[in-house]
Design a protein around this motif. Structure first.
Motif, PDB file in Angstrom:
ATOM      1  N   CYS A  21       0.838  -1.202   0.000  1.00  0.00           N
ATOM      2  CA  CYS A  21       0.000   0.000   0.000  1.00  0.00           C
ATOM      3  C   CYS A  21       0.875   1.256   0.000  1.00  0.00           C
ATOM      4  N   ALA A  22       1.986   1.214   0.726  1.00  0.00           N
ATOM      5  CA  ALA A  22       2.897   2.361   0.749  1.00  0.00           C
ATOM      6  C   ALA A  22       3.462   2.632  -0.644  1.00  0.00           C
ATOM      7  N   ALA A 200      -7.145   6.460   0.757  1.00  0.00           N
ATOM      8  CA  ALA A 200      -7.957   6.831   1.923  1.00  0.00           C
ATOM      9  C   ALA A 200      -7.466   6.115   3.173  1.00  0.00           C
ATOM     10  N   HIS A 201      -7.132   4.836   3.029  1.00  0.00           N
ATOM     11  CA  HIS A 201      -6.606   4.072   4.165  1.00  0.00           C
ATOM     12  C   HIS A 201      -5.335   4.720   4.701  1.00  0.00           C
ATOM     13  N   HIS A 202      -4.444   5.109   3.818  1.00  0.00           N
ATOM     14  CA  HIS A 202      -3.199   5.762   4.247  1.00  0.00           C
ATOM     15  C   HIS A 202      -3.496   7.052   5.002  1.00  0.00           C
ATOM     16  N   ASP A 203      -4.366   7.880   4.448  1.00  0.00           N
ATOM     17  CA  ASP A 203      -4.643   9.181   5.053  1.00  0.00           C
ATOM     18  C   ASP A 203      -5.355   9.038   6.390  1.00  0.00           C
ATOM     19  N   LEU A 204      -6.275   8.087   6.498  1.00  0.00           N
ATOM     20  CA  LEU A 204      -6.962   7.867   7.771  1.00  0.00           C
ATOM     21  C   LEU A 204      -6.001   7.307   8.821  1.00  0.00           C
ATOM     22  N   ASP A 283      -7.237  -1.250  14.994  1.00  0.00           N
ATOM     23  CA  ASP A 283      -7.440  -2.627  14.540  1.00  0.00           C
ATOM     24  C   ASP A 283      -8.237  -2.682  13.238  1.00  0.00           C
ATOM     25  N   ALA A 284      -9.255  -1.833  13.113  1.00  0.00           N
ATOM     26  CA  ALA A 284     -10.076  -1.834  11.900  1.00  0.00           C
ATOM     27  C   ALA A 284      -9.264  -1.395  10.689  1.00  0.00           C
ATOM     28  N   LEU A 285      -8.416  -0.394  10.863  1.00  0.00           N
ATOM     29  CA  LEU A 285      -7.583   0.059   9.750  1.00  0.00           C
ATOM     30  C   LEU A 285      -6.500  -0.965   9.422  1.00  0.00           C
TER      31      LEU A 285
END
Length: 495
Positions: A21-22, A200-204, A283-285
């Motif tokens: 993802c990175a 979005a995952h990264h930013d959150l 945990d969710a992320l």
């Protein structure tokens, strides 16, 4: 992309199995380039040759047949006609164009999936797509047209752009002549949805890390009791995320095991329950990150050309239920983080909680101080609340009843994108108030891990405490929140 490659990290090697993802974030945001692994091209060649052998002996969906309910229609012609009709008819998205970073994320995710060798697409398509990414070319891809069962419209637009039929939105790149083997093979993916979800995952994740720093500043301003974060408490109910957040809070606050007392016997939940609430989101992320790692390295095409079995497998790997549910869970878990932030802001403006002037005002009687921040924060909280509606509650029946279920992962990803600026706003309001409160109370004392964050905030935020517009402070605080998150997130997410 106007990137100084000499100063950039080494290029991301696209091999179909090890993309992270990175990596997607780095390439999408123009921070590094790409290089295509030679073994990936060989896998593509083998799968393409396998598809050619199969169509000689039996029908193959999308190559010798129509698609959707047209699967029963046999395509007699050979050559590019079928491919171009399929791409042209499906290049029917609408609405705004995808931003540059999301379009590039789409390109990289699809390239890596093709490199995994399950599509049967011609190897030349991979080469041209890699060249386009490296050249900084960006396709004109519409945002609307997907329901989580394949980003057909967006990928058809990309296909026609690679084939030279549509212009690039930005930059330019070589073209490739598409054959009937390439059309469905290229568009059979959810790469646009996955790419947006990765960003979005990264930013959150960055904002969630920043939320710990901001909460710690409020903890100091409110004179919190550290015992709620104690290791014995966390070991008594050792959920992974909860333990991580409590440890980070202890590190930020610098409290020894015996330094537990605060101003009150028990703090409000917004201070006491930070490990439990933030930990749930951690945990969710983390779960969402695991799902995304699988998706970006998947051979999810239908049909799957599997060289190992020398066969084509018709399947439903285009269904992104795992991603949709992980996105829904992540948004639902992030929302209470904003609720706690807004609650702490309510305490920061209360003299009973801080011992300071109401609304942290510093002026004649009736001065408003930071009163307006609560309105801004609650606006952000409301926006986040709207994003928590589960996208997976919807479904669809289309293509004459053949396609009778949809995950709506696309909409789950869009909602996650919407959540990012809303959460940033909420945290920014708390940060402005917390830093002002600490400053009005004489500053930060002791050797706290939080010291650097506080010093940086005092450098960036206006120290004028008279009644004035706080819009500039909120803008700078939003940038500072992202800075906090990037630094704080360097620690591992799980022990």
């Amino acid at each position: 992309m106007d990137v100084d490659r000499a100063a950039a990290p080494p290029a991301v090697v696209v091999d179909g199995s090890s993309l992270t993802c990175a990596d997607v974030v780095s390439v999408a945001r123009g921070e590094t380039g790409v290089t295509l692994d030679a073994k990936a091209l060989r896998r593509a060649e083998e799968a393409n040759a396998l598809a050619a052998r199969i169509v000689e002996v039996r029908p193959l969906y999308g190559r010798t047949t129509g698609v959707g309910a047209n699967r029963i229609e046999i395509v007699e012609e050979d050559g590019r006609g079928h491919a171009l009709r399929l791409l042209r008819s499906h290049a029917s998205g609408t609405g705004p164009m995808e931003p540059v970073e999301r379009a590039r994320a789409l390109m990289l995710v699809r390239l890596n999936q093709l490199a995994a060798g399950g599509s049967g697409v011609a190897p030349g398509v991979l080469g041209v797509l890699a060249s386009a990414l490296e050249a900084g070319a960006v396709p004109a891809v519409h945002q609307f047209g997907s329901i989580g069962t394949g980003d057909l419209c967006a990928l058809a637009e990309l296909g026609l752009t690679l084939g030279g039929e549509l212009p690039w939105l930005r930059g330019n790149a070589p073209t490739v002549e598409l054959t009937r083997a390439d059309a469905l093979a290229l568009i059979s993916s959810n790469a646009a949805t996955i790419g947006e979800a990765v960003l979005a995952h990264h930013d959150l994740t960055v904002l969630l890390s920043a939320a710990e720093v901001v909460a710690a500043l409020s903890f100091v301003a409110l004179g919190g009791a550290a015992e709620a974060y104690g290791a014995p408490v966390q070991a008594a109910r050792a959920h992974a995320g909860q333990v991580i957040v409590a440890r980070r809070m202890r590190d930020l606050l610098g409290f020894a095991a015996t330094s537990r007392a605060g101003r009150r016997l028990q703090d409000p939940f917004s201070l006491r329950a930070v490990p439990q609430v933030h930990g749930t989101a951690v945990d969710a992320l983390a779960r969402l990150g695991d799902v995304l790692h699988v998706e970006i390295n998947a051979r999810a095409e239908n049909p799957l050309l599997d060289v190992g079995t020398s066969d084509a497998w018709h399947n439903a790997n285009f269904h992104t239920g795992y991603l949709a549910h992980a996105l829904d869970s992540a948004r639902a878990a992030v929302y209470p983080v904003a609720e706690l932030s807004a609650a702490r802001l309510g305490d920061l403006v209360d003299p009973d909680a801080t011992g300071l002037a109401a609304f942290l005002a510093d002026g004649p009687p009736g001065s408003s101080g930071v009163m307006a921040l609560e309105y801004v924060a609650q606006d952000g909280v409301a926006q986040l609340r709207h994003t928590t509606l589960p996208a997976t509650l919807g479904s669809a029946v289309i293509s004459r009843g053949l396609e009778d279920h949809a995950s709506y992962s696309t909409h789950a990803a869009r909602l996650a994108t919407t959540a990012v600026p809303a959460l940033r706003v909420v945290l920014a309001t708390e940060l402005v108030a917390a830093v002002r409160a600490i400053g009005m109370d004489g500053g930060l004392f002791g050797d706290l891990g939080l010291g650097t964050a506080y010093t940086r905030a005092r450098e960036v935020l206006d120290i004028d405490t008279t009644d004035r517009s706080l819009s500039g402070d909120l803008e700078r605080a939003g940038e500072l929140v992202a800075e906090y998150g990037r630094r704080h997130a360097e620690e591992p997410e799980h022990p």
